[in-house]
Write a protein that holds these residues in place. Structure first.
Motif: not given
Ligand code: CP3
Length: 345
Positions: A80, A117, A188
């Motif tokens: 992250v 991601l 996420y």
């Protein structure tokens, strides 16, 4: 959406199962020779995490060998910060980040780069396709406080001096950092769930270093923000919170954070755990060193844990991650112990 018949998901919904489902934090990793072999194929650890074929294989390895009730996505909580524009490297001694300075606040960070991601979601899809039908897939992220410690300290820390000093001196500026991480974490985890994660765990590995007031502000409040957002979009997906080291504040976390299940660290007394279990699903808390030692130490600890907690909603796990020096055979022994009925165990 997860299949509600999977033992892990039944336990996370509050059912007491005769054979508690089990998995181990850090069940994929260096203690497995097949992991070390796979790891050698990637340029570095971040690359490894972001190569779906390799990360999916690392996720599946422990399940194939030991038959846990859940796989945990192979990735890292520090992906992250990386997707927020911070430089993250993994050296021999753990992670190294280009530390944020309180004076600059979040100015050096960028808006979450969604494409960074995307490979993780592809890993989730590959793992779901490769898991046995009874095995659940757990996604995860670090909690904002724990992720912030790495971002501000630049790596692991002993006293958390820099990150705590920022929070005390400039709560508004620090709150902007926590908010940014919380929003990125929501995005996420929603991405992981949309791709096929059936439950998620929030790792708050450093929740135990805060005073009561700071815990409220930097652990409880951002965790509530995340659980509320996830429940709004995916009301049926269970959330496990792991506020490692929270001690007496575990009770408060259990009732206020909005999680469905709570991960207990090794130091949580079993009588206290049973009290918590009246209100929330509990997960934990075998000492990773008992697993490393094996033999009677492992058997005794595993039996004691089952006797204390298997009468209610319970997921058998460690109190922290598998240590890299753990003999894989000890995990096989644990798998056999957990498959036996308790009275003969
Ligand atoms: O098997 C699993 O549990 C899934 C994968 C996973 C990793 N990290 C892989 C990893 C998970 C869930 C994590 C979580 C994580 N990462 C946490 C929270 C849990 C905890 O241990 O408190 C934290 C604090 C991190 C940050 C991190 N990543 C550190 C401090 C380190 C170095 C120390 C170490 O254990 O090596 C890592 C590296 C890391 N993450 C490795 C693995 C398998 C080892 C890297 C390698 O293979 O070279």
């Amino acid at each position: 959406m997860g299949d509600p018949a999977k033992p892990l998901l039944r336990a996370l919904k509050g059912e007491a199962l005769e054979q508690p489902p089990w998995w181990l934090m850090r069940q994929a990793g260096r203690f497995l020779p097949e992991y070390r072999q796979l790891r050698a194929q990637a340029r570095d650890f971040v690359d490894f995490c972001l190569t779906p074929a390799l990360a999916a294989e690392a996720t599946l390895q422990p399940v194939r060998r030991f038959g846990m009730d859940a796989a945990i996505l192979f990735a890292d909580i520090l992906l992250v910060p990386q997707a927020l524009g911070q430089t993250v490297e993994f050296g021999e001694d753990g992670p190294l980040l280009e530390a944020l300075a309180a004076e600059r606040g979040i100015a050096g960070l960028r808006p979450l780069e969604l494409g960074r991601l995307e490979p993780v979601y592809e890993t989730v899809r590959l793992v779901r396709a490769g898991l046995p039908p009874q095995t659940a897939l757990i996604g995860f992220a670090g909690s904002p406080w724990t992720v912030a410690t790495y971002m501000v300290e630049g790596g692991a820390s002993r006293d958390f001096r820099r990150v705590k000093a920022w929070a005390y001196r400039d709560a508004v500026g620090f709150s902007a950092l926590i908010g940014l991480i919380a929003e990125a974490t929501i995005t996420y985890l929603c991405g992981q769930i949309a791709a096929g994660a059936e439950a998620v765990q929030l790792f708050d590995s450093w929740a135990g270093v805060l005073s009561e007031a700071q815990f409220e502000r930097w652990v409880i409040a951002p965790t509530q923000r995340i659980t509320a957002a996830l429940k709004g979009r995916f009301p049926l997906v269970p959330i496990i919170g792991f506020p490692r080291g929270a001690g007496a504040l575990y009770t408060h976390y259990a009732s206020q954070s909005g999680v469905d299940a709570i991960g207990l660290d090794t130091a949580v007394p079993l009588g206290f755990a049973r009290e918590l279990q009246r209100r929330i699903v509990v997960q934990g808390n075998l000492d990773p060193v008992a697993l490393l030692v094996g033999g009677a130490a492992l058997e005794d600890a595993a039996v004691r844990l089952r006797r204390a907690l298997a009468g209610g909603p319970f997921v058998f796990n460690l109190g922290h991650g598998v240590l890299p020096q753990t003999p894989p055979e000890n995990v096989a022994v644990l798998a056999r112990l957990l498959a036996e009925p308790l009275d003969r165990a």
